[in-house]
Design a protein around this motif. Sequence first.
Motif, PDB file in Angstrom:
ATOM      1  N   HIS A 284       0.883  -1.218  -0.131  1.00  0.00           N
ATOM      2  CA  HIS A 284       0.001   0.035  -0.120  1.00  0.00           C
ATOM      3  C   HIS A 284       1.033   1.176   0.014  1.00  0.00           C
ATOM      4  N   ALA A 285       2.249   1.385   0.416  1.00  0.00           N
ATOM      5  CA  ALA A 285       2.759   2.418   0.713  1.00  0.00           C
ATOM      6  C   ALA A 285       3.414   3.043  -0.848  1.00  0.00           C
ATOM      7  N   GLN A 286       2.989   4.158  -0.984  1.00  0.00           N
ATOM      8  CA  GLN A 286       3.594   4.914  -2.189  1.00  0.00           C
ATOM      9  C   GLN A 286       4.786   5.792  -1.811  1.00  0.00           C
ATOM     10  N   GLY A 287       4.806   6.374  -0.739  1.00  0.00           N
ATOM     11  CA  GLY A 287       5.839   7.084  -0.097  1.00  0.00           C
ATOM     12  C   GLY A 287       6.535   6.171   0.784  1.00  0.00           C
ATOM     13  N   ASP A 288       7.632   6.964   1.390  1.00  0.00           N
ATOM     14  CA  ASP A 288       8.592   6.533   2.509  1.00  0.00           C
ATOM     15  C   ASP A 288       7.846   5.929   3.779  1.00  0.00           C
ATOM     16  N   VAL A 289       8.250   4.826   4.238  1.00  0.00           N
ATOM     17  CA  VAL A 289       7.505   4.257   5.522  1.00  0.00           C
ATOM     18  C   VAL A 289       8.676   3.751   6.241  1.00  0.00           C
ATOM     19  N   ILE A 290       8.976   4.223   7.477  1.00  0.00           N
ATOM     20  CA  ILE A 290       9.817   3.796   8.207  1.00  0.00           C
ATOM     21  C   ILE A 290       9.292   2.971   9.445  1.00  0.00           C
ATOM     22  N   MET A 291       9.781   1.726  10.146  1.00  0.00           N
ATOM     23  CA  MET A 291       9.200   1.331  11.207  1.00  0.00           C
ATOM     24  C   MET A 291      10.464   0.686  12.175  1.00  0.00           C
ATOM     25  N   VAL A 292      10.074   1.077  13.369  1.00  0.00           N
ATOM     26  CA  VAL A 292      10.879   0.728  14.577  1.00  0.00           C
ATOM     27  C   VAL A 292      10.141   0.146  15.705  1.00  0.00           C
ATOM     28  N   ARG A 293      10.395  -0.863  16.081  1.00  0.00           N
ATOM     29  CA  ARG A 293       9.572  -1.768  17.183  1.00  0.00           C
ATOM     30  C   ARG A 293      10.589  -2.052  18.260  1.00  0.00           C
ATOM     31  N   TYR A 294      10.347  -1.770  19.523  1.00  0.00           N
ATOM     32  CA  TYR A 294      11.287  -2.205  20.599  1.00  0.00           C
ATOM     33  C   TYR A 294       9.956  -3.017  21.565  1.00  0.00           C
ATOM     34  N   ALA A 295      10.145  -4.238  21.772  1.00  0.00           N
ATOM     35  CA  ALA A 295       9.150  -4.882  22.476  1.00  0.00           C
ATOM     36  C   ALA A 295       7.501  -4.532  22.119  1.00  0.00           C
ATOM     37  N   ASP A 296       6.758  -3.655  22.898  1.00  0.00           N
ATOM     38  CA  ASP A 296       5.453  -3.312  22.624  1.00  0.00           C
ATOM     39  C   ASP A 296       5.685  -1.768  22.239  1.00  0.00           C
ATOM     40  N   ASP A 297       6.777  -1.155  22.378  1.00  0.00           N
ATOM     41  CA  ASP A 297       7.005   0.361  21.890  1.00  0.00           C
ATOM     42  C   ASP A 297       7.201   0.161  20.566  1.00  0.00           C
ATOM     43  N   ILE A 298       6.224   0.956  19.691  1.00  0.00           N
ATOM     44  CA  ILE A 298       6.199   0.913  18.186  1.00  0.00           C
ATOM     45  C   ILE A 298       6.283   2.610  17.762  1.00  0.00           C
ATOM     46  N   VAL A 299       6.961   2.745  16.536  1.00  0.00           N
ATOM     47  CA  VAL A 299       7.085   4.099  16.166  1.00  0.00           C
ATOM     48  C   VAL A 299       7.147   3.715  14.465  1.00  0.00           C
ATOM     49  N   VAL A 300       6.184   4.425  14.051  1.00  0.00           N
ATOM     50  CA  VAL A 300       6.265   4.329  12.472  1.00  0.00           C
ATOM     51  C   VAL A 300       6.283   5.975  11.701  1.00  0.00           C
ATOM     52  N   GLY A 301       7.230   6.110  10.883  1.00  0.00           N
ATOM     53  CA  GLY A 301       7.155   7.269  10.140  1.00  0.00           C
ATOM     54  C   GLY A 301       6.705   6.978   8.735  1.00  0.00           C
ATOM     55  N   PHE A 302       6.070   8.065   8.301  1.00  0.00           N
ATOM     56  CA  PHE A 302       5.395   8.086   7.030  1.00  0.00           C
ATOM     57  C   PHE A 302       5.644   9.486   6.110  1.00  0.00           C
ATOM     58  N   GLU A 303       5.820   9.189   5.014  1.00  0.00           N
ATOM     59  CA  GLU A 303       6.017  10.639   4.170  1.00  0.00           C
ATOM     60  C   GLU A 303       4.585  11.190   3.807  1.00  0.00           C
ATOM     61  N   HIS A 304       3.589  10.362   3.875  1.00  0.00           N
ATOM     62  CA  HIS A 304       2.263  11.158   3.372  1.00  0.00           C
ATOM     63  C   HIS A 304       1.247  10.840   4.711  1.00  0.00           C
ATOM     64  N   LYS A 305       0.318  11.781   4.959  1.00  0.00           N
ATOM     65  CA  LYS A 305      -0.645  11.898   6.049  1.00  0.00           C
ATOM     66  C   LYS A 305      -1.763  10.850   5.852  1.00  0.00           C
ATOM     67  N   ALA A 306      -2.053  10.854   4.572  1.00  0.00           N
ATOM     68  CA  ALA A 306      -3.200  10.094   4.344  1.00  0.00           C
ATOM     69  C   ALA A 306      -2.682   8.354   4.440  1.00  0.00           C
ATOM     70  N   GLU A 307      -1.409   8.010   4.274  1.00  0.00           N
ATOM     71  CA  GLU A 307      -1.131   6.778   4.226  1.00  0.00           C
ATOM     72  C   GLU A 307      -0.774   6.369   5.778  1.00  0.00           C
ATOM     73  N   ALA A 308      -0.476   7.389   6.681  1.00  0.00           N
ATOM     74  CA  ALA A 308      -0.148   7.179   7.905  1.00  0.00           C
ATOM     75  C   ALA A 308      -1.766   7.056   8.734  1.00  0.00           C
ATOM     76  N   GLU A 309      -2.679   7.622   8.014  1.00  0.00           N
ATOM     77  CA  GLU A 309      -4.274   7.691   8.911  1.00  0.00           C
ATOM     78  C   GLU A 309      -4.734   6.318   8.566  1.00  0.00           C
ATOM     79  N   ARG A 310      -4.483   5.914   7.260  1.00  0.00           N
ATOM     80  CA  ARG A 310      -4.896   4.517   6.720  1.00  0.00           C
ATOM     81  C   ARG A 310      -4.250   3.328   7.550  1.00  0.00           C
ATOM     82  N   PHE A 311      -3.169   3.471   7.627  1.00  0.00           N
ATOM     83  CA  PHE A 311      -2.301   2.577   8.596  1.00  0.00           C
ATOM     84  C   PHE A 311      -2.649   2.397   9.902  1.00  0.00           C
ATOM     85  N   LEU A 312      -3.048   3.535  10.537  1.00  0.00           N
ATOM     86  CA  LEU A 312      -3.444   3.491  11.943  1.00  0.00           C
ATOM     87  C   LEU A 312      -4.727   3.011  12.151  1.00  0.00           C
TER      88      LEU A 312
END
Length: 509
Positions: free
Chosen positions: A289-317
């Motif tokens: 689904h990603a058309q722009g950059d997407v980065i992910m880092v998970r440490y146990a249950d701490d999750i941070v995901v970075g997106f280029e596009h807001k619409a993709e971030a909202e859909r992912f969430l």
Amino acid sequence: MMHGGEKSDPAIVARKLVNKGTTVPAEPMERRAGAEENMIEHSMHRTRSRERMSHGLDRVRQAAREGQQKLTALLHHVDVDLLRSAYGWLAREAAAGVDGVTWREYGQDLEQRLAELHGRIHRNAYRALPSRRVYIPKPDGRQRPLGIAALEDKIVQRAVVEVLNAIWEGDFLGFSYGFRPGRGQHDALDALAVGITERRVNWVLDADIAGFFDTVSHDWLIRFVEHRVGDRRVVRLIRKWLKAGVMEDGVVSPGQVGTPQGAVISPLLANIYLHYVFDLWAQQWRQRHAQGDVIMVRYADDIVVGFEHKAEAERFLAEMDERLAAFGLTLHAQKTRLIEFGRHAAKNRASRGLGKPETFNFLGFTHISGRSRRGDFQLQRKSRSDRVRTRLREIKEALRRRMHETIDEQGAWLRRVVQGFYAYHAVPTNSVALWDFRYNVTNLWRRTLRWRSQRGAVTWQRMTVLQGRWLPRPRVTHPWPNQRFAVRHPRWEPGAGIPLAGICAGGTQ
């Protein structure tokens, strides 16, 4: 990745930083007369045991790499040698569980105890004891429940973790960092920093799973374990630990859901659960689904995901919320946030009449969209103020208990405390927090000395002398994230199948 001459290559810079260290040879020890032959024989026996154990686990790793089939013969790897090693890996000064047995007490007759424990495991006579419930304060003032397992449960769990790690380390994805061999918190922090600075990240999802360790489904967890483990005896051990429950005020509450926080095996079980529930799903989502950059880092249950596009971030969430719900998990409504963040966040928000970009916390640091002295975008990391306040309160209480110790004894202890804080927090852009911590520790020490002094106030002039003698001056000891990351992970992880869509997470998936 960075390009340019050798002098600016982060890998070369980091290697030079590492090469500046020196190794101090160990002092020779004088052996007791007549003991040398026994020590050599014992050392040779231990070495042969470790070699056999290593070869056995290497075979497990090889079998796991050759396919996704279940591995059916695993428990025989939990032999006396592995149990002995597991005992040695445990913390010496850890509190006792409901059995009241400490590490040192168990070691007084170690070989006989381990042989007897090994027999019970393989006769299916081993019984898991409930964990002893204790509470530790959280930065927000609430209490975090922990379970202290009995010593033999810790030993067996630690041995089983070694066997299961040999299977799943080849399966886990590159952006999973928590409680994995050879990966630490600073590796996750580096991956996140490099992802934000080197990729087109404009939005950050800071996801918090509500009560993760307390809400893990036992049924789903066992099903996930059985994807790779076909040895029913190992699965039976895991069920025993999940069902053992906790003891509080003499009352045992059997485990119905969740994994016991504080148990040796819980971090690995958490990684297995989230590998199937989140990691594999998130990787497929990024690829499809990603058309722009997407980065992910998970440490146990701490999750941070970075997106280029807001619409993709909202859909992912939205789809992540549905995915977690299908496996008995929920996102914390107040702590899960999607924020505008990155190199363009300040300018974009200013154009809309908004304030500075919001910040987010990850692994003890507040992450800030800042600027360098030259005006370029700079990801800045500061020690979380609430965590620092909690640590200072602990130091204050400890100093009161140590009030009547000599100044030298107090100073030596505070030096270790300050050095421990620096060891984790001495990262670039965090110098102010380091100096503030040193000042606040000095001030707490001054108040303690004033309380016990019979001659009135202790002056700052005297404290400056004590501070200079006992409390080391702070300096940044961690390299910049891109320098260390370039050495540990020289290639980018392939990502969503389009240029610049992956995350620099140190994996090859």
